[in-house]
Design a protein around this motif. Structure first.
Motif, mmCIF file in Angstrom:
data_model
loop_
_atom_site.group_PDB
_atom_site.id
_atom_site.type_symbol
_atom_site.label_atom_id
_atom_site.label_comp_id
_atom_site.label_asym_id
_atom_site.label_seq_id
_atom_site.Cartn_x
_atom_site.Cartn_y
_atom_site.Cartn_z
ATOM 1 N N GLY A 134 0.819 -1.213 0.000
ATOM 2 C CA GLY A 134 0.000 0.000 0.000
ATOM 3 C C GLY A 134 0.847 1.255 0.000
ATOM 4 O O GLY A 134 0.563 2.215 -0.725
ATOM 5 N N TYR A 135 1.915 1.258 0.804
ATOM 6 C CA TYR A 135 2.800 2.434 0.868
ATOM 7 C C TYR A 135 3.436 2.724 -0.494
ATOM 8 O O TYR A 135 3.632 3.878 -0.861
ATOM 9 C CB TYR A 135 3.881 2.227 1.928
ATOM 10 N N VAL A 136 3.766 1.664 -1.224
ATOM 11 C CA VAL A 136 4.370 1.865 -2.557
ATOM 12 C C VAL A 136 3.355 2.531 -3.494
ATOM 13 O O VAL A 136 3.688 3.451 -4.235
ATOM 14 C CB VAL A 136 4.858 0.514 -3.137
ATOM 15 N N VAL A 137 2.109 2.101 -3.390
ATOM 16 C CA VAL A 137 1.076 2.641 -4.290
ATOM 17 C C VAL A 137 0.735 4.090 -3.931
ATOM 18 O O VAL A 137 0.448 4.900 -4.820
ATOM 19 C CB VAL A 137 -0.186 1.735 -4.236
ATOM 20 N N VAL A 138 0.773 4.453 -2.634
ATOM 21 C CA VAL A 138 0.380 5.818 -2.255
ATOM 22 C C VAL A 138 1.506 6.838 -2.463
ATOM 23 O O VAL A 138 1.302 8.022 -2.236
ATOM 24 C CB VAL A 138 -0.114 5.916 -0.785
ATOM 25 N N GLY A 197 -8.319 -2.455 -1.156
ATOM 26 C CA GLY A 197 -8.847 -3.825 -1.120
ATOM 27 C C GLY A 197 -8.434 -4.625 -2.349
ATOM 28 O O GLY A 197 -8.049 -5.795 -2.238
ATOM 29 N N LEU A 198 -8.496 -3.975 -3.506
ATOM 30 C CA LEU A 198 -8.090 -4.683 -4.733
ATOM 31 C C LEU A 198 -6.615 -5.062 -4.685
ATOM 32 O O LEU A 198 -6.221 -6.144 -5.125
ATOM 33 C CB LEU A 198 -8.372 -3.806 -5.962
ATOM 34 N N LEU A 199 -5.823 -4.147 -4.120
ATOM 35 C CA LEU A 199 -4.390 -4.443 -3.965
ATOM 36 C C LEU A 199 -4.191 -5.643 -3.038
ATOM 37 O O LEU A 199 -3.349 -6.515 -3.292
ATOM 38 C CB LEU A 199 -3.711 -3.203 -3.396
ATOM 39 N N HIS A 200 -4.981 -5.683 -1.978
ATOM 40 C CA HIS A 200 -4.921 -6.794 -1.028
ATOM 41 C C HIS A 200 -5.278 -8.109 -1.732
ATOM 42 O O HIS A 200 -4.564 -9.118 -1.603
ATOM 43 C CB HIS A 200 -5.902 -6.524 0.116
#
Lengths: 160, 173
Positions: A11-15, A90-93
């Protein structure tokens, strides 16, 4: 599921590109953890409840749960931001989860339409534990650099 | 500045929010029931309540079962307080770890300390699952703190709001 440290690191990479949108960034980070938080505690503490909570670990059930949670935001813009962040997280998860092998509890991505399962089967769920120190370091570095950037920007805007 | 910029962005009545919350909560409850109802595998608790009815059925032992003991040729799994003897070979070092088992169920003969037997089993010891569960508590608290720092709960409107909105003048309306 990989552990939540690994999920959070993804998540941190995506944000990373969302520096100016704190609410969206935080909601995405929460969304990366939520599918597990909505299900695991229940059937770890109360074994036997797996079937009942499992739908919230499927895309459709999770989207409905997100819709329910975002009703706590009265501001329409903020509600849409929260929904976008939670769904993206959620999709990333689910994408990370689909990489792993399963013996008993398949991921039913199309539930309730069908109970067909699909996963890539690249590693067992406990395998990412070895990468936890690296993932934790990644989180610390990204958070620290973003925090610094945010603080310096706030200082700049106050000076204006 | 346009006139619309002065209109508060929040949903004043909240009736629509209540309606959406109620319908989505109902949808989640229906999904939970459908998940339980449409599961093709027999429920483990149901199997334990009525073992004779499930003799020869393939069952899954996945309700966070623990490997209780390892003997030559079999091992004992404890799930939801029920003890099952599973045929297979494992190392005694695996005792105490989570284990997942899928195999053919047979009722235990009377007088044995087990609640059932599982044969032709496929199984996997989830070494590290305990660590995974406990490690996962840290990011949960971390994100919780970040959320609490950024948002606050407004009890009067029963709504979550940003502590410091990015644009307090709402010029982006």
């Amino acid at each position: 599921m990989p552990d939540l440290v690994t999920h959070l690191a993804s998540g941190y990479v995506v944000v990373l590109p969302l520096r100016d949108r704190t609410a969206l960034r935080l909601m995405l980070l929460a969304g990366v953890l939520l599918p597990d938080l909505l299900t695991r505690p229940f059937y770890i503490i109360f074994p036997g409840t797996y079937d009942f909570v499992m739908p919230m670990h499927t895309p459709i059930g999770y989207a409905i749960a997100c819709w329910l949670m975002t009703q706590l935001f009265s501001d329409r813009t903020l509600r849409n931001t929260a929904m976008t962040g939670l769904l993206t997280g959620g999709l990333l998860h689910f994408a990370a989860d689909s990489l792993q092998k399963q013996l008993l509890t398949p991921y039913l991505w199309l539930f309730p339409v069908c109970r067909c399962e699909a996963h890539w089967g690249l590693f067992w769920p406990e395998a990412p534990l070895r990468a936890v120190p690296f993932m934790a370091l990644l989180i610390i570095v990204i958070h620290w650099t973003q925090f610094r950037t945010g603080r310096s920007r706030r200082r700049l805007s106050l000076n204006c | 500045m346009s006139r619309t910029a002065t209109i508060p962005r929040h949903d004043v009545t909240g009736h629509r929010r209540i309606f959406h919350a109620a319908t989505s909560a109902a949808a989640i409850l229906i999904l939970g029931w459908w998940s339980w109802y449409s599961d093709p595998d027999p429920d483990f608790i149901e199997v334990m309540r009525n073992p004779a009815a499930y003799a020869g059925h393939e069952i899954k032992i996945g309700d966070e079962p623990i490997l209780e003991s390892v003997e030559p040729g079999f091992f004992v799994v404890n799930s939801c307080g029920f003890r099952l003897r599973v045929s297979g070979d494992l190392s005694p070092d695996d005792t105490g770890h989570f284990i997942y088992v899928r195999g053919t169920f047979q009722p235990a003969p009377p007088g044995t300390p087990w609640n059932g037997l599982v044969e032709s089993a496929r199984y996997r010891v989830a070494r590290g699952r305990h660590a995974k569960i406990w490690i996962s508590v840290i990011p949960t608290f971390w994100v919780g703190i970040l959320l609490l720092r950024h948002f606050r709960f407004e009890t009067r409107r029963f709504a979550i709001e940003e502590r410091c909105p990015p644009d307090p003048l709402h010029l982006d309306c």
